[in-house]
Design a protein around this motif. Structure first.
Motif, PDB file in Angstrom:
ATOM      1  N   HIS A   1      -8.464  -8.975   7.717  1.00 47.57           N
ATOM      2  CA  HIS A   1      -7.689  -8.007   7.951  1.00 47.57           C
ATOM      3  C   HIS A   1      -6.623  -8.271   9.196  1.00 47.57           C
ATOM      4  N   ALA A   2      -7.105  -8.921  10.126  1.00 49.19           N
ATOM      5  CA  ALA A   2      -6.129  -9.392  11.254  1.00 49.19           C
ATOM      6  C   ALA A   2      -5.174 -10.181  10.692  1.00 49.19           C
ATOM      7  N   LYS A   3      -5.272 -11.190   9.750  1.00 44.99           N
ATOM      8  CA  LYS A   3      -4.288 -12.036   9.156  1.00 44.99           C
ATOM      9  C   LYS A   3      -3.380 -11.442   8.403  1.00 44.99           C
ATOM     10  N   LYS A   4      -3.710 -10.549   7.525  1.00 45.78           N
ATOM     11  CA  LYS A   4      -2.872  -9.776   6.744  1.00 45.78           C
ATOM     12  C   LYS A   4      -2.007  -8.861   7.683  1.00 45.78           C
ATOM     13  N   ALA A   5      -2.670  -8.144   8.592  1.00 42.59           N
ATOM     14  CA  ALA A   5      -1.963  -7.270   9.692  1.00 42.59           C
ATOM     15  C   ALA A   5      -1.002  -7.915  10.010  1.00 42.59           C
ATOM     16  N   SER A   6      -1.044  -9.181  10.610  1.00 36.07           N
ATOM     17  CA  SER A   6      -0.168  -9.737  11.323  1.00 36.07           C
ATOM     18  C   SER A   6       1.149 -10.103  10.694  1.00 36.07           C
ATOM     19  N   GLU A   7       0.899 -10.385   9.336  1.00 32.22           N
ATOM     20  CA  GLU A   7       1.875 -10.950   8.385  1.00 32.22           C
ATOM     21  C   GLU A   7       2.771  -9.428   8.206  1.00 32.22           C
ATOM     22  N   PHE A   8       2.078  -8.151   8.065  1.00 32.33           N
ATOM     23  CA  PHE A   8       2.887  -7.041   7.872  1.00 32.33           C
ATOM     24  C   PHE A   8       3.517  -6.655   8.998  1.00 32.33           C
ATOM     25  N   ILE A   9       3.109  -7.125   9.972  1.00 29.82           N
ATOM     26  CA  ILE A   9       3.560  -6.647  11.394  1.00 29.82           C
ATOM     27  C   ILE A   9       4.815  -7.464  11.782  1.00 29.82           C
ATOM     28  N   ALA A  10       4.685  -8.686  11.314  1.00 29.90           N
ATOM     29  CA  ALA A  10       5.902  -9.780  11.756  1.00 29.90           C
ATOM     30  C   ALA A  10       7.171  -9.112  11.367  1.00 29.90           C
ATOM     31  N   ASN A  11       7.335  -8.193  10.329  1.00 28.83           N
ATOM     32  CA  ASN A  11       8.542  -7.491  10.169  1.00 28.83           C
ATOM     33  C   ASN A  11       8.431  -6.076  10.804  1.00 28.83           C
ATOM     34  N   GLU A  12       9.121  -6.111  12.229  1.00 28.86           N
ATOM     35  CA  GLU A  12       8.761  -5.042  12.678  1.00 28.86           C
ATOM     36  C   GLU A  12       9.470  -3.608  12.636  1.00 28.86           C
ATOM     37  N   ASN A  13      10.700  -3.935  12.063  1.00 29.50           N
ATOM     38  CA  ASN A  13      11.112  -2.668  11.451  1.00 29.50           C
ATOM     39  C   ASN A  13      10.550  -1.971  10.385  1.00 29.50           C
ATOM     40  N   ARG A  14       9.902  -3.008   9.557  1.00 27.18           N
ATOM     41  CA  ARG A  14       9.200  -2.230   8.360  1.00 27.18           C
ATOM     42  C   ARG A  14       7.858  -1.381   9.017  1.00 27.18           C
ATOM     43  N   THR A  15       7.300  -2.180   9.924  1.00 20.84           N
ATOM     44  CA  THR A  15       6.069  -1.571  10.669  1.00 20.84           C
ATOM     45  C   THR A  15       6.496  -0.060  11.363  1.00 20.84           C
ATOM     46  N   ASN A  16       7.731  -0.162  11.949  1.00 25.29           N
ATOM     47  CA  ASN A  16       8.106   1.221  12.499  1.00 25.29           C
ATOM     48  C   ASN A  16       8.311   2.033  11.644  1.00 25.29           C
ATOM     49  N   TRP A  17       9.005   1.951  10.513  1.00 22.25           N
ATOM     50  CA  TRP A  17       9.333   2.742   9.491  1.00 22.25           C
ATOM     51  C   TRP A  17       7.907   3.166   8.677  1.00 22.25           C
ATOM     52  N   HIS A  18       7.217   2.184   8.683  1.00 21.50           N
ATOM     53  CA  HIS A  18       5.793   2.643   7.966  1.00 21.50           C
ATOM     54  C   HIS A  18       5.188   3.523   8.730  1.00 21.50           C
ATOM     55  N   ASP A  19       5.142   3.264  10.112  1.00 22.98           N
ATOM     56  CA  ASP A  19       4.259   4.134  11.227  1.00 22.98           C
ATOM     57  C   ASP A  19       4.850   5.578  11.149  1.00 22.98           C
ATOM     58  N   LYS A  20       6.198   5.461  11.290  1.00 18.28           N
ATOM     59  CA  LYS A  20       6.876   6.981  11.415  1.00 18.28           C
ATOM     60  C   LYS A  20       6.630   7.541  10.041  1.00 18.28           C
ATOM     61  N   SER A  21       6.981   7.184   8.972  1.00 18.22           N
ATOM     62  CA  SER A  21       6.799   8.017   7.637  1.00 18.22           C
ATOM     63  C   SER A  21       5.516   8.477   7.542  1.00 18.22           C
ATOM     64  N   LEU A  22       4.440   7.920   7.833  1.00 17.39           N
ATOM     65  CA  LEU A  22       2.929   8.332   7.829  1.00 17.39           C
ATOM     66  C   LEU A  22       2.724   9.451   9.017  1.00 17.39           C
ATOM     67  N   TRP A  23       3.375   9.072  10.000  1.00 22.25           N
ATOM     68  CA  TRP A  23       3.357  10.064  11.161  1.00 22.25           C
ATOM     69  C   TRP A  23       3.707  11.290  11.008  1.00 22.25           C
ATOM     70  N   LEU A  24       4.910  11.245  10.175  1.00 23.08           N
ATOM     71  CA  LEU A  24       5.422  12.584   9.653  1.00 23.08           C
ATOM     72  C   LEU A  24       4.839  13.320   8.579  1.00 23.08           C
ATOM     73  N   VAL A  25       4.100  12.568   7.876  1.00 25.11           N
ATOM     74  CA  VAL A  25       2.890  13.268   6.991  1.00 25.11           C
ATOM     75  C   VAL A  25       1.834  14.031   8.225  1.00 25.11           C
TER      76      VAL A  25
END
Ligand code: SF4
Lengths: 244, 454
Positions: free
Chosen positions: B3-27
């Motif tokens: 999980h840590a490894k795949k998470a760090s790959e996802f989070i490497a793109n900070e814009n995407r992470t921010n957008w993903h976080d915000k979309s779900l926070w909206l829900v």
């Protein structure tokens, strides 16, 4: 009423000023308070990492150290929550039951036991409150944002007794800071990102000081802030309540 | 650790992470608004939790009652012990009616059983008709969320995909346009399908009915157009009586998306005239969970709220979990089923407890995650390094003397070791965080000096 002060290990070693404030505050409020120097740790770091078995000795040591006090007060929602919720795997002797029941976090002790209504404290700053999850959702120090019901917050009630404090509102009232004990080193990227988001929420809303009931969360966020050179101070709740 | 490894790959793109976080926070925010309009929300959760717990405690009785009533309605009932049996049952049905084309509406269970690849191997065309499911089917990847399966994708990526697969206009990623095009594409599939297969949200023992909740109406559309309908359900979907259904439909949509109710709540009772209706009851590891330790996770109604609120999930993305069901509930279900493979998941969590508070059926997610950590460690499946480090900590912290010694040692080390050693790669803490400043004295030292009566 004899009060035993429990000081979590990282406060003892790295943030003694929070421990001193905790001790002085209890004295100021007229408590017969004592810090038994044989104390070590509540055992949470091991247990949360899956080593509850190894934590048993620490649990027993904690109970031995504090069994003679009427109340055990700790400036930590997290340690308090651990003692109350997780000391299930040792025999529930009268001592264990007594110690578990009477281990309280500061907001609980000040509001529910001492029932204070005012404080002689002054702190003229814009303060952001970071609610540590274990105090917040574990000990229910405030209504958490997920639940439906009446709003209340023991910590805000206390901070509102301090003259000059201007409590700011956050966009996300009670999101986790990402510390999570060993999580902070097991998943460093996510941990730090959560910390950054939490700090940015405070900065966006113009906090000058971030406070909270758990030094571990603050240590994590402060570490990030120091590296980023944020203009922010971090203080434990009891430091503000004891500030004149 | 995965999980840590795949998470760090996802989070490497900070814009995407921010957008993903915000979309779900909206829900999550929509969910908060919706639930706060229901004054008795907390009582509803308690009621739902009790109904589920009760049903699970007598699951065998209710299953038999359900079967009896479904048979009475003219339904053909099948029992599958595992995914393989489930797939074989579906295949037998398809062959018996000479079907070639199947439309499916959202079913995590068929994903769990690996139905699509199985049927494709046997030369059937299987089309997922839920828009999100269709998108990830076209991309040939697993869902990243149980309710919003394509939430990890931006609309531009979907525009590209549709251009390539459905021949939409290049560069057009207008959501309305893309949805309309997907509709056209799916309509043709609906019209030509021989068999429709759906998942099940609730099955009522008293009536033998199954209930499917969707927003797109695709379960209805599929079932109404095909002569043969199949409903695949996990055995934990049961509720005793019709009157209990309202408790769950009130909870489900509000928790999932913040809607008061899903657009369609379809009740399927009996086959169409000259048609066939099949219900497949699938165990696939569920009955093994009917013990006191694990059964609470079986109450789950798959609303996805625990994912939307999880601060780790929002930043690491669903695929980082490496299990079909991600997030808090997935981190429980996956290691219960395969501890070796998914031992890291219960540790990919700060134990913040937000999931437990949002869960409409009161699954005590954080407690389960904590308990699983203990179980995994005792079975020797915990990450070795941490295990060892914690064992030492266990010894050190249980003895006052050693604690004083090692704590002080750490403090002195932080103070005097050269920065390049302290902040080396080995010190994961300090890669993007400073260590705390070192005070002159510990609290204990201060206390001993200033409170001499001790
Ligand atoms: S565990 Fe609870 S919150 Fe999570 S998906 Fe299941 S029902 Fe929803």
């Amino acid at each position: 009423m004899k009060v035993g002060l429990f000081i979590p290990c990282y406060i003892d070693q790295f943030f003694p000023q929070a421990g001193i404030a905790a001790f002085e505050l209890l004295k100021k409020l007229g408590c017969d308070v004592d810090y038994p120097t044989a104390q070590t740790c509540c055992g949470q770091p091991m247990a949360n990492s899956g080593n509850e078995e190894d934590a048993k000795k620490t649990y027993k040591h904690y109970v031995r150290t504090f069994r003679d006090y009427d109340y055990i007060v700790a400036p930590s929602g997290s340690c308090t929550n651990h003692v109350r919720k997780h000391y299930d795997n040792i025999a529930q002797s009268p001592d264990v039951i007594h110690v578990r029941k009477n281990t309280l976090d500061f907001p609980e002790f000040l509001i529910d036991v001492l029932k204070i209504e005012s404080l002689d404290a002054h702190f003229p700053y814009k303060v952001g409150l970071h609610q540590s999850c274990h105090g917040h959702r574990g000990l229910k120090l405030a209504k958490s944002s997920e639940l439906v019901g009446e709003e209340y917050s023991k910590i805000r009630t206390l901070l509102n007794m301090v003259k000059g404090v201007e409590l700011i509102n956050l966009d996300r009232t009670d999101e986790c800071c990402g510390f999570g004990g060993t999580f902070s080193v097991k998943e460093p990227e996510i941990s730090i990102k959560m910390g950054i988001d939490r700090i940015d929420d405070h900065l966006r809303n113009k906090a000058e000081v971030i406070t909270g009931g758990d030094m571990s969360c603050l240590m994590h966020m402060q570490g990030i802030s120091l590296r980023r050179k944020d203009k922010l101070r971090y203080m434990h709740l009891v430091e503000i309540l004891n500030h004149t | 650790m995965n999980h840590a490894k795949k998470a760090s790959e996802f989070i490497a793109n900070e814009n995407r992470t921010n957008w993903h976080d915000k979309s779900l926070w909206l829900v999550r925010t929509k969910r908060d608004i919706a639930v706060n309009r229901v004054a008795e929300w907390e009582e509803l959760r308690e009621l739902a939790s009790q109904i589920k717990a009760h049903t699970l405690s007598k699951l065998d009785d209710y299953l038999l009652q359900f079967e009896k009533n479904a048979l009475k309605n003219g339904v053909q009932v099948h029992w599958a012990a595992n995914g393989k049996e489930h797939n074989q049952i579906v295949l037998d049905i398809l062959e018996s009616v000479n079907a070639k084309k199947i439309v499916k509406s959202k079913s995590m269970l068929t994903e769990e059983c690996g139905l699509n690849p199985f049927l494709e191997k046997h030369n059937f065309e299987v089309i997922d008709t839920d828009l999100g499911e269709r998108i990830i089917q076209l991309r040939n990847e697993p869902p990243s969320h149980i309710v919003l399966p394509a939430i990890h994708l931006k609309k531009e990526e979907i525009g590209e995909l549709f251009h390539e697969k459905l021949n939409t206009l290049k560069g057009n990623s207008n959501p309305d346009y893309l949805t309309a095009e997907a509709r056209k594409h799916l309509r043709e599939k609906f019209l030509n399908a021989d068999v429709a297969l759906t998942g099940v949200n609730f099955a009522v023992a008293e009536t033998g009915q199954v209930v499917v909740c969707t927003n797109e109406g695709n379960a209805d559309m599929g079932v109404h157009l095909a002569d043969v309908q199949i409903h695949s359900m996990g055995i934990e979907k049961l509720i005793p009586q019709q009157k209990h259904l309202g408790v769950f439909t009130r909870l489900l949509a509000r928790s999932a998306t913040g809607q008061e109710i899903t657009t369609y709540t379809s009740h399927f009772t009996s086959p169409k005239k000259d048609g066939q209706m099949h219900i497949i009851l699938v165990d696939n590891g569920r009955s093994n969970m009917l013990n006191e330790n694990n059964s609470t996770a079986l109450k789950c109604i798959r609303c996805g709220a625990c994912m939307n609120t999880c601060p780790v999930y929002r930043r690491s993305g669903g695929h980082s979990y490496g299990s079909l069901i991600p997030g808090p509930i997935g981190s429980i279900l996956a290691p219960i089923k395969n501890e070796n493979q998914h031992a890291d998941l219960p540790f990919a969590c700060t134990l913040c407890g937000s999931c437990t508070n949002v869960c409409p059926v009161k699954v005590d997610l954080d407690k389960q995650l904590y308990n699983l950590r203990q179980q995994i460690t005792q079975n020797g499946n915990a990450p070795k390094l941490m295990n060892f480090a914690m064992k030492i900590a266990g010894r050190v912290l249980s003895s006052t003397f050693l604690y004083n010694f090692s704590g002080k040692f750490a403090r002195i080390a932080v103070k005097y070791l050269p920065r390049f050693i302290l902040y080396s790669k080995l010190n994961i803490w300090a890669q993007k965080r400073e260590l705390p400043k070192v005070p002159e004295y510990s609290f204990k030292e201060w206390y001993k000096k200033n409170n001499t009566h001790e």
